[in-house]
Design an enzyme around this catalytic site. Structure first.
Site, PDB file in Angstrom:
ATOM      1  N   LYS A  55       0.787  -1.229  -0.072  1.00 56.93           N
ATOM      2  CA  LYS A  55      -0.022   0.162   0.040  1.00 56.93           C
ATOM      3  C   LYS A  55       1.032   1.188  -0.093  1.00 56.93           C
ATOM      4  CE  LYS A  55      -3.570   2.540   2.597  1.00 56.93           C
ATOM      5  NZ  LYS A  55      -4.335   2.698   3.871  1.00 56.93           N
ATOM      6  N   ASP A  67      -2.778  10.130   3.876  1.00 52.75           N
ATOM      7  CA  ASP A  67      -4.140   9.714   3.872  1.00 52.75           C
ATOM      8  C   ASP A  67      -4.716  10.782   4.635  1.00 52.75           C
ATOM      9  OD1 ASP A  67      -6.603   8.540   4.306  1.00 52.75           O
ATOM     10  OD2 ASP A  67      -5.873   6.996   5.315  1.00 52.75           O
ATOM     11  N   LYS A 120     -10.347  12.887   8.045  1.00 53.13           N
ATOM     12  CA  LYS A 120      -9.931  12.462   9.539  1.00 53.13           C
ATOM     13  C   LYS A 120      -9.920  13.681  10.333  1.00 53.13           C
ATOM     14  CE  LYS A 120      -6.759   8.653   7.997  1.00 53.13           C
ATOM     15  NZ  LYS A 120      -7.494   7.212   8.702  1.00 53.13           N
ATOM     16  N   ASP A 153       1.205   6.137   5.658  1.00 54.42           N
ATOM     17  CA  ASP A 153       0.410   5.200   5.105  1.00 54.42           C
ATOM     18  C   ASP A 153       1.002   4.666   3.770  1.00 54.42           C
ATOM     19  OD1 ASP A 153      -2.074   4.037   5.526  1.00 54.42           O
ATOM     20  OD2 ASP A 153      -3.254   5.624   4.483  1.00 54.42           O
ATOM     21  N   ASP A 209     -12.493   7.032   3.453  1.00 51.60           N
ATOM     22  CA  ASP A 209     -11.045   6.756   4.362  1.00 51.60           C
ATOM     23  C   ASP A 209     -10.647   5.138   4.253  1.00 51.60           C
ATOM     24  OD1 ASP A 209      -9.115   7.598   5.826  1.00 51.60           O
ATOM     25  OD2 ASP A 209     -10.360   7.728   7.680  1.00 51.60           O
ATOM     26  N   GLU A 236      -9.457   3.606   1.824  1.00 51.43           N
ATOM     27  CA  GLU A 236      -8.952   3.752   0.417  1.00 51.43           C
ATOM     28  C   GLU A 236      -7.919   2.641   0.089  1.00 51.43           C
ATOM     29  OE1 GLU A 236      -7.859   5.354   2.666  1.00 51.43           O
ATOM     30  OE2 GLU A 236      -5.618   4.950   2.708  1.00 51.43           O
ATOM     31  N   ARG A 251      -7.812  -0.486   0.831  1.00 46.62           N
ATOM     32  CA  ARG A 251      -7.962  -1.639   0.175  1.00 46.62           C
ATOM     33  C   ARG A 251      -8.586  -1.557  -1.208  1.00 46.62           C
ATOM     34  NH1 ARG A 251     -12.858  -2.041   4.829  1.00 46.62           N
ATOM     35  NH2 ARG A 251     -11.087  -1.008   5.764  1.00 46.62           N
TER      36      ARG A 251
HETATM   37  N1  BES Z   1      -4.323   4.219   6.908  1.00 47.52           N
HETATM   38  C1  BES Z   1      -5.798   3.914   7.544  1.00 47.52           C
HETATM   39  C2  BES Z   1      -5.575   2.895   8.602  1.00 47.52           C
HETATM   40  C3  BES Z   1      -4.744   3.455   9.807  1.00 47.52           C
HETATM   41  C4  BES Z   1      -5.059   4.578  10.544  1.00 47.52           C
HETATM   42  C5  BES Z   1      -3.530   2.636   9.924  1.00 47.52           C
HETATM   43  C6  BES Z   1      -4.284   4.607  11.772  1.00 47.52           C
HETATM   44  C7  BES Z   1      -2.951   2.734  11.293  1.00 47.52           C
HETATM   45  C8  BES Z   1      -3.203   3.930  11.926  1.00 47.52           C
HETATM   46  C9  BES Z   1      -6.669   3.638   6.564  1.00 47.52           C
HETATM   47  O1  BES Z   1      -6.795   4.096   5.356  1.00 47.52           O
HETATM   48  C10 BES Z   1      -8.089   4.133   7.170  1.00 47.52           C
HETATM   49  O2  BES Z   1      -8.257   5.071   7.371  1.00 47.52           O
HETATM   50  N2  BES Z   1      -9.023   3.003   7.615  1.00 47.52           N
HETATM   51  C11 BES Z   1     -10.140   3.207   8.288  1.00 47.52           C
HETATM   52  C12 BES Z   1     -11.050   2.285   7.760  1.00 47.52           C
HETATM   53  C13 BES Z   1     -12.491   2.571   8.029  1.00 47.52           C
HETATM   54  C14 BES Z   1     -13.037   3.824   7.258  1.00 47.52           C
HETATM   55  C15 BES Z   1     -13.283   1.535   7.716  1.00 47.52           C
HETATM   56  C16 BES Z   1      -9.945   2.823   9.737  1.00 47.52           C
HETATM   57  O3  BES Z   1      -9.077   2.047  10.070  1.00 47.52           O
HETATM   58  O4  BES Z   1     -10.453   3.710  10.518  1.00 47.52           O
HETATM   59 ZN    ZN Z   2      -4.756   4.723   4.446  1.00 49.07          ZN
HETATM   60 MN    MN Z   3      -7.721   5.908   5.114  1.00 50.83          MN
END
Ligand code: BES
Ligand code: ZN
Ligand code: MN
Length: 460
Positions: free
Chosen positions: A226, A231, A238, A249, A308, A310, A312
């Site tokens: 990734k 992000d 966020k 990220d 958010d 994104e 996946r």
């Molecule tokens: N990059 C983030 C995941 C992340 C956040 C990894 C904080 C490590 C620390 C990812 O893109 C994300 O924002 N995921 C969301 C998914 C949700 C919207 C289903 C999350 O984990 O809140």
């Molecule tokens: Zn992310």
């Molecule tokens: Mn995200």
């Protein structure tokens, strides 16, 4: 303070004695050193360093406490403290260590610091490796860890999709790998709609980086990382606290590049491919939206429940491409969910696979290399939580439970033909200093994975 390896002990190099807890009298030290240790209340406490005085103000050596309850591989990483604690000069490790290779590597890893924006007064530490430790391999592993950390630590204004591409190109050039990229609108023409949709709001064009190395006839192993260079969350923005660390990220991309470095340096007999969707998840008039329905390379339509989620999406298109050539193994690494941290914390990344043998073998390598990993389940009954009323699949669940598991299940829909697939939901960051890890970007899982690949595909 990067630690330099010297080929052999020099006349000036000073010994480091590794002392078990309570073992000061059995270590074979000179009387004076034992008295000095007692006077300093040192008796092998885990992680303690005691410098020994020589004649006329010289430094004679050092004692290093390794405790006694730590499992072997754990104390080996303690040696990471040495590079920071010792005075400058040449050093060697005295006596026979059970886990000399890992201790030496930890020494190098602990000497890492991120200096790109602030030159530190550098102390020069050089280490003569213990007997039997492979200098070339130790250096390669340390270089891989440094590469992953440097890429993650570099802030997003200097680590956009273009700079990430350049980093991959530099690595490819060093090992004569082939590399190509598909950028901007070409992503649409060549059917990577979700990489384009996620990245098109960024001011630097989204791209798919494709690196290949090794003999085409060898077993095909493909790494997918990734590469979300920043992000923001997109339109589902966020909060400030959640965005602060989002330069990391692209940690999955940084880690697979580190793994590729080790594989290529060791010339493992595999056909390696590295795929990195490199994008920024930004906010602009042309950003993708909650409620959009995207087409994917695989042909599944994806309803966007949250912009958010994104990672996946970009991984799905890259995984679909990886899967098309039916490789023996696909490994993807991603800072995919906050939920993985809720489950296991920052230092123990979960991994997912259907392949029980591979999972077991990796578990062993993880403990041998002190590169912790924990298997979590691809719990099929939760797959229906990703169902959509209007598309083949939604990119999020509505209840938010088991977020790391459902993200893995989402990805699994895009891998069908590869013999095996492993997915790593990493944090990519050390939030609290550890012996071999300063605070900042981190390599996770790749030292264990390298040993697994080396065992399965030994160099000939
Ligand atoms: N990059 C983030 C995941 C992340 C956040 C990894 C904080 C490590 C620390 C990812 O893109 C994300 O924002 N995921 C969301 C998914 C949700 C919207 C289903 C999350 O984990 O809140
Ligand atoms: Zn992310
Ligand atoms: Mn995200």
């Amino acid at each position: 303070m990067p630690v330099e390896i010297i080929p052999a002990r020099s006349a000036e190099s000073r010994p480091i004695w590794f002392i078990e807890k309570g073992g000061i009298d059995q270590a074979g030290l000179a009387q004076d050193a034992v008295f000095w240790a007692r006077a300093n209340d040192f008796n092998g406490e885990a992680g303690r360093v005691l410098v020994l005085a020589g004649e006329k103000g010289a430094i004679a050596g050092a004692l290093f406490g390794i405790g006694h309850e730590e499992p072997e591989s754990q104390w080996a990483l303690l040696a990471g403290k040495l590079a920071r604690a010792l005075p400058e000069g040449d050093w060697h490790i005295e006596g026979k260590l059970q886990n000399a290779s890992l201790a030496a590597l930890a020494f190098l890893m602990g000497g890492y610091s991120f200096t790109r924006y602030r030159k530190k007064d550098d102390k020069s530490i050089r280490l003569a490796l213990p007997e039997g430790v492979d200098a070339h391999e130790t250096q390669a592993i340390a270089d891989a860890v440094t590469l992953a950390r440097d890429l993650i630590n570099t802030p997003p204004n200097d680590m956009g999709p273009d700079a990430l591409e350049q980093a991959a190109r530099d690595l490819a050039a060093k090992y004569q790998a082939e590399i190509s990229t598909i950028e901007g609108d070409a992503l649409l023409a060549q059917n990577f709609p979700m990489i384009h949709a996620v990245g098109r709001a960024g001011s630097i064009a989204p791209r798919l980086i494709d690196m290949r190395w090794g003999n085409e006839d060898n077993p095909k192993i493909t790494l997918v990382g990734k590469g979300v260079c920043f992000d923001t969350g997109g339109l589902d923005i966020k909060p400030a606290s959640g965005m602060l660390l989002m330069k990391k990220d692209m940690g999955g991309a940084a880690n697979v590049l580190g793994l590729a470095l080790m594989v290529m340096a060791a010339k493992l007999p595999i056909r390696l491919r590295v795929l990195i969707p490199a994008v920024e998840n930004s906010i602009s008039g042309n950003a993708f939206r909650p409620g959009d329905i995207l087409q994917s390379r695989k042909g599944l339509s994806v309803e966007i429940g949250n912009t958010d989620a994104e990672g996946r999406l970009v991984l799905a298109d890259a995984l679909a491409l990886a899967d098309e050539e039916e490789p023996e193994l696909i490994i993807d690494m991603a800072t995919l969910t906050g939920a993985a941290r809720v489950a296991l914390g920052p230092d123990l990344p979960p991994f997912y696979t259907h392949d029980d043998d591979l999972a077991q073998a990796l578990g062993r390598k993880a403990s041998e290399t002190a590169d912790p990993l924990w298997r979590m389940p691809l719990w099929q009954p939760y797959a229906k939580k990703l169902s959509s009323r209007v598309a083949d699949i939604n990119n999020v669940t509505s209840d938010g439970f088991a977020g790391s598991v459902t993200a893995a299940l989402f990805l699994s829909r895009f891998v069908e033909k590869a013999e095996s697939w492993m997915h790593f939901d990493i944090f990519g960051w050390t939030p609290v200093e550890k012996p071999a890890s300063p605070v900042g970007g981190e390599a996770q899982g790749i030292r264990a994975l390298y040993q697994l690949l080396k065992e399965r595909f030994p160099a000939r």
